[in-house]
Design a protein around this motif. Structure first.
Motif, PDB file in Angstrom:
ATOM      1  N   GLU A 258      38.130  42.077  31.114  1.00 20.12           N
ATOM      2  CA  GLU A 258      37.465  41.048  31.361  1.00 20.12           C
ATOM      3  C   GLU A 258      37.899  40.435  32.499  1.00 20.12           C
ATOM      4  OE1 GLU A 258      38.262  37.612  28.469  1.00 20.12           O
ATOM      5  OE2 GLU A 258      36.930  38.039  27.058  1.00 20.12           O
ATOM      6  N   HIS A 259      38.871  40.676  32.852  1.00 19.82           N
ATOM      7  CA  HIS A 259      39.315  40.655  34.620  1.00 19.82           C
ATOM      8  C   HIS A 259      38.145  41.385  35.396  1.00 19.82           C
ATOM      9  CE1 HIS A 259      41.702  39.924  37.763  1.00 19.82           C
ATOM     10  NE2 HIS A 259      42.141  40.772  37.879  1.00 19.82           N
TER      11      HIS A 259
ATOM     12  N   CYS B  65      32.308  42.143  39.786  1.00 22.44           N
ATOM     13  CA  CYS B  65      31.214  41.806  39.538  1.00 22.44           C
ATOM     14  C   CYS B  65      31.015  40.551  41.179  1.00 22.44           C
ATOM     15  CB  CYS B  65      30.438  39.902  38.899  1.00 22.44           C
ATOM     16  SG  CYS B  65      29.391  40.052  37.386  1.00 22.44           S
ATOM     17  N   SER B  66      32.415  39.846  41.254  1.00 17.33           N
ATOM     18  CA  SER B  66      32.583  39.822  42.901  1.00 17.33           C
ATOM     19  C   SER B  66      32.587  40.662  43.859  1.00 17.33           C
ATOM     20  CB  SER B  66      34.064  39.206  42.750  1.00 17.33           C
ATOM     21  OG  SER B  66      34.285  38.569  44.187  1.00 17.33           O
TER      22      SER B  66
ATOM     23  N   GLN C 297      30.813  46.414  30.996  1.00 20.02           N
ATOM     24  CA  GLN C 297      30.280  46.345  29.746  1.00 20.02           C
ATOM     25  C   GLN C 297      30.725  47.332  29.226  1.00 20.02           C
ATOM     26  OE1 GLN C 297      28.738  43.140  28.565  1.00 20.02           O
ATOM     27  NE2 GLN C 297      29.829  44.323  26.516  1.00 20.02           N
ATOM     28  N   SER C 298      30.753  48.768  29.965  1.00 19.43           N
ATOM     29  CA  SER C 298      31.242  49.838  29.402  1.00 19.43           C
ATOM     30  C   SER C 298      32.756  50.132  28.964  1.00 19.43           C
ATOM     31  CB  SER C 298      30.898  50.866  30.540  1.00 19.43           C
ATOM     32  OG  SER C 298      31.168  52.037  29.995  1.00 19.43           O
ATOM     33  N   ALA C 299      33.103  49.772  30.245  1.00 17.07           N
ATOM     34  CA  ALA C 299      34.860  49.630  30.284  1.00 17.07           C
ATOM     35  C   ALA C 299      35.582  48.220  29.413  1.00 17.07           C
ATOM     36  CB  ALA C 299      35.443  48.552  31.779  1.00 17.07           C
ATOM     37  N   TYR C 300      35.176  47.196  28.841  1.00 16.85           N
ATOM     38  CA  TYR C 300      34.733  46.308  27.621  1.00 16.85           C
ATOM     39  C   TYR C 300      34.288  46.279  26.724  1.00 16.85           C
ATOM     40  CZ  TYR C 300      34.809  42.242  25.222  1.00 16.85           C
ATOM     41  OH  TYR C 300      34.216  41.032  24.138  1.00 16.85           O
TER      42      TYR C 300
END
Length: 197
Positions: free
Chosen positions: A57-58, A64-65, A42-45
């Motif tokens: 988003e990628h 997460c993966s 979220q921070s990078a986003y």
């Protein structure tokens, strides 16, 4: 194997609480990994939303993966460690059985592994010293069903428990430790199915 399976079932109930604690700990770690991954993504986003929305988003999905894969690896490692501890505990329980119960289990195992002909049974030095006086008679009664016989060797075998059966040049290690090691993957699968449904 029936004796070992019975012992495993008894131990499984006692061990289930330990399994729940290990799984709970693994789930807490997984939640922290997931939370940290979410926060980083979220921070990078937020920093790059204007010019890199697709890239962020990628990266979030990749984080997460990776967290999910790390959690699964760690949970699997805990399960394997726990199941191995259950197996080792079962062998310790076998070693500490009362003599009559222990040699009854040995007799059942011998019956399952006997061959036709005349054989020799080797025990550890510990077991040689504590063989019940009627064990040889019970053993040969079992062997005589197929017209066979078994002699108990006075020489100790280099094993911790169980026995070694020898028929001519064919020798079979029936120590409980060797059986557990040979079937460790099968035992892991069975224990995992019972403990981690």
């Amino acid at each position: 194997m029936p004796g070992l399976n019975k012992i495993l079932s008894t131990i499984e109930e006692q061990s289930r609480r330990q399994a729940d604690a290990l799984i709970g700990e693994a789930e807490k770690k997984a939640q922290k990994i997931r939370t940290d991954g979410d926060a980083a993504a979220q921070s990078a986003y937020d920093r790059r939303i204007e010019d890199c929305k697709v890239e962020c988003e990628h990266e979030y999905a990749a984080a997460c993966s990776s967290a999910e894969a790390g959690m699964k690896r760690e949970l699997l490692a805990y399960k394997i460690k726990y199941i191995d501890a259950v197996i080792n505990n079962a062998i310790e329980k076998i070693n500490s059985m009362p003599e009559e119960e222990y040699f009854s289990a040995v007799l059942r195992l011998a019956g399952a592994n006997m061959r036709k002909g005349d054989g020799i049974m080797y025990f550890s030095s510990r077991d040689l010293a504590r063989i019940p006086s009627d064990f040889g008679k019970r053993l040969n009664l079992l062997a005589s069903v197929d017209g066979s016989s078994l002699k108990i060797s006075d020489e100790p075998a280099d094993i911790e428990n169980g026995f070694i059966l020898q028929y001519g040049s064919i020798s079979e290690n029936c120590s409980f430790s060797a059986i557990a090691e040979a079937d460790r993957d099968v035992l892991r699968d069975k224990a995992a199915a019972l403990l981690f449904k």
